[in-house]
Write a protein that holds these residues in place. Structure first.
Motif, PDB file in Angstrom:
ATOM      1  N   PHE A  43       0.833  -1.196   0.000  1.00 45.62           N
ATOM      2  CA  PHE A  43       0.000   0.000   0.000  1.00 45.62           C
ATOM      3  C   PHE A  43       0.871   1.251   0.000  1.00 45.62           C
ATOM      4  CE2 PHE A  43      -2.288   3.394   2.192  1.00 45.62           C
ATOM      5  CZ  PHE A  43      -3.484   3.408   1.502  1.00 45.62           C
ATOM      6  N   ILE A  44       1.869   1.281   0.862  1.00 44.14           N
ATOM      7  CA  ILE A  44       2.746   2.448   0.957  1.00 44.14           C
ATOM      8  C   ILE A  44       3.521   2.651  -0.340  1.00 44.14           C
ATOM      9  CG2 ILE A  44       4.839   3.306   2.099  1.00 44.14           C
ATOM     10  CD1 ILE A  44       3.589   2.183   4.717  1.00 44.14           C
ATOM     11  N   LEU A  50       6.636   4.839  -5.033  1.00 47.98           N
ATOM     12  CA  LEU A  50       8.053   4.495  -4.945  1.00 47.98           C
ATOM     13  C   LEU A  50       8.491   3.717  -6.183  1.00 47.98           C
ATOM     14  CD1 LEU A  50       8.278   3.248  -1.247  1.00 47.98           C
ATOM     15  CD2 LEU A  50       8.869   5.503  -2.131  1.00 47.98           C
ATOM     16  N   THR A  51       9.686   4.012  -6.645  1.00 44.43           N
ATOM     17  CA  THR A  51      10.279   3.210  -7.703  1.00 44.43           C
ATOM     18  C   THR A  51      10.789   1.922  -7.058  1.00 44.43           C
ATOM     19  OG1 THR A  51      12.508   4.106  -7.386  1.00 44.43           O
ATOM     20  CG2 THR A  51      11.043   5.309  -8.911  1.00 44.43           C
ATOM     21  N   PRO A  52      11.055   0.882  -7.838  1.00 44.61           N
ATOM     22  CA  PRO A  52      11.584  -0.354  -7.240  1.00 44.61           C
ATOM     23  C   PRO A  52      12.889  -0.122  -6.465  1.00 44.61           C
ATOM     24  CG  PRO A  52      10.822  -0.781  -9.466  1.00 44.61           C
ATOM     25  CD  PRO A  52      10.733   0.701  -9.264  1.00 44.61           C
ATOM     26  N   GLU A  53      13.728   0.756  -6.972  1.00 44.26           N
ATOM     27  CA  GLU A  53      15.002   1.045  -6.284  1.00 44.26           C
ATOM     28  C   GLU A  53      14.746   1.741  -4.946  1.00 44.26           C
ATOM     29  OE1 GLU A  53      14.428   2.229  -9.546  1.00 44.26           O
ATOM     30  OE2 GLU A  53      15.357   0.453 -10.425  1.00 44.26           O
ATOM     31  N   ILE A  59      11.664   0.534   2.231  1.00 47.35           N
ATOM     32  CA  ILE A  59      10.767  -0.366   2.975  1.00 47.35           C
ATOM     33  C   ILE A  59      11.490  -1.065   4.134  1.00 47.35           C
ATOM     34  CG2 ILE A  59       9.343  -2.456   2.793  1.00 47.35           C
ATOM     35  CD1 ILE A  59       7.988   0.122   1.710  1.00 47.35           C
ATOM     36  N   PRO A  60      12.691  -1.606   3.948  1.00 48.05           N
ATOM     37  CA  PRO A  60      13.373  -2.211   5.113  1.00 48.05           C
ATOM     38  C   PRO A  60      13.620  -1.205   6.244  1.00 48.05           C
ATOM     39  CG  PRO A  60      14.431  -2.895   3.077  1.00 48.05           C
ATOM     40  CD  PRO A  60      13.453  -1.831   2.708  1.00 48.05           C
ATOM     41  N   TYR A 129       6.707  13.085   2.854  1.00 50.05           N
ATOM     42  CA  TYR A 129       5.412  13.605   3.310  1.00 50.05           C
ATOM     43  C   TYR A 129       4.294  12.647   2.919  1.00 50.05           C
ATOM     44  CZ  TYR A 129       1.348  16.651   3.645  1.00 50.05           C
ATOM     45  OH  TYR A 129       0.117  17.171   3.949  1.00 50.05           O
ATOM     46  N   LYS A 130       4.316  12.167   1.684  1.00 50.76           N
ATOM     47  CA  LYS A 130       3.297  11.224   1.216  1.00 50.76           C
ATOM     48  C   LYS A 130       3.355   9.925   2.025  1.00 50.76           C
ATOM     49  CE  LYS A 130       2.692  12.696  -3.576  1.00 50.76           C
ATOM     50  NZ  LYS A 130       2.839  12.287  -4.988  1.00 50.76           N
ATOM     51  N   TYR A 131       4.557   9.515   2.403  1.00 52.75           N
ATOM     52  CA  TYR A 131       4.702   8.296   3.215  1.00 52.75           C
ATOM     53  C   TYR A 131       3.952   8.443   4.537  1.00 52.75           C
ATOM     54  CZ  TYR A 131       6.672   5.507   6.946  1.00 52.75           C
ATOM     55  OH  TYR A 131       6.805   4.715   8.056  1.00 52.75           O
ATOM     56  N   ARG A 132       4.156   9.570   5.179  1.00 51.08           N
ATOM     57  CA  ARG A 132       3.511   9.785   6.476  1.00 51.08           C
ATOM     58  C   ARG A 132       1.987   9.720   6.340  1.00 51.08           C
ATOM     59  NH1 ARG A 132       4.237  14.520  10.756  1.00 51.08           N
ATOM     60  NH2 ARG A 132       3.786  13.251  12.557  1.00 51.08           N
TER      61      ARG A 132
END
Length: 173
Positions: A43-44, A50-53, A59-60, A129-132
């Motif tokens: 979802f995030i 996010l790009t795969p890189e 994510i980790p 910001y979008k992550y939060r």
């Protein structure tokens, strides 16, 4: 006569389906943490774009932050659980829980500050910001889905009671 057999058949079918649903629910009661984390991470990744890189690096780090926050909050959760089960908690007990939980909130804020600085090295400020916002949105959606599942269960129970009423009414029981 056919009407009676039909109603009996429907009632028995419904009862059997409820039994099957109850057995499925028992199997699903175990919370699958890995599946939950995978859904949250997906979802995030999608919500933030996010790009795969970026995802491979970001994510980790997010998972590490969550794990550290979980560990920091352990004592607060333990004390809160103890006070709920305590027969007659004292003011000192309440103060201890309050102080510990406030300390946890401070430590969590410090962790977030530290990790958000690390996030900024991987992502643009816009994506941080979008992550939060994505984190909060995921939690809201998760909680909403839990309420929706409770509503569905309530509707099934009402339907079951309605069928029982029809069955009793039809047979004069």
């Amino acid at each position: 006569m056919n009407k009676i057999f039909f109603i009996t058949f429907v009632a028995i079918s419904v009862l059997l389906s409820f039994n099957a649903t109850a057995q499925e629910k028992k199997e699903q009661r175990h919370f699958d943490r890995e599946a939950f984390e995978a859904r949250r991470n997906a979802f995030i990744t999608a919500e933030v774009g996010l790009t795969p890189e970026e995802a491979a690096q970001f994510i980790p780090l997010c998972n590490e932050l969550r794990q550290k926050k979980f560990e920091v909050g352990r004592e607060c959760r333990k004390l809160s659980k103890e006070i709920r089960h305590k027969e007659n908690p004292t003011d000192a007990d309440y103060n201890k829980v309050i102080d510990e939980c406030l300390d946890v909130e401070i430590k969590e804020a410090q962790l977030e500050k530290e990790y958000f600085e690390r996030f900024k090295k991987i992502l643009s400020p816009e994506k941080v910001y979008k992550y939060r916002n994505a984190e909060y949105k995921f939690v809201r959606n998760f909680m909403k889905s839990g309420r929706d599942n409770k509503r569905k269960k309530t509707e099934k129970v009402k339907y079951y009671h309605y069928l029982c009423f029809l069955f009793r009414f039809s047979f004069g029981v």
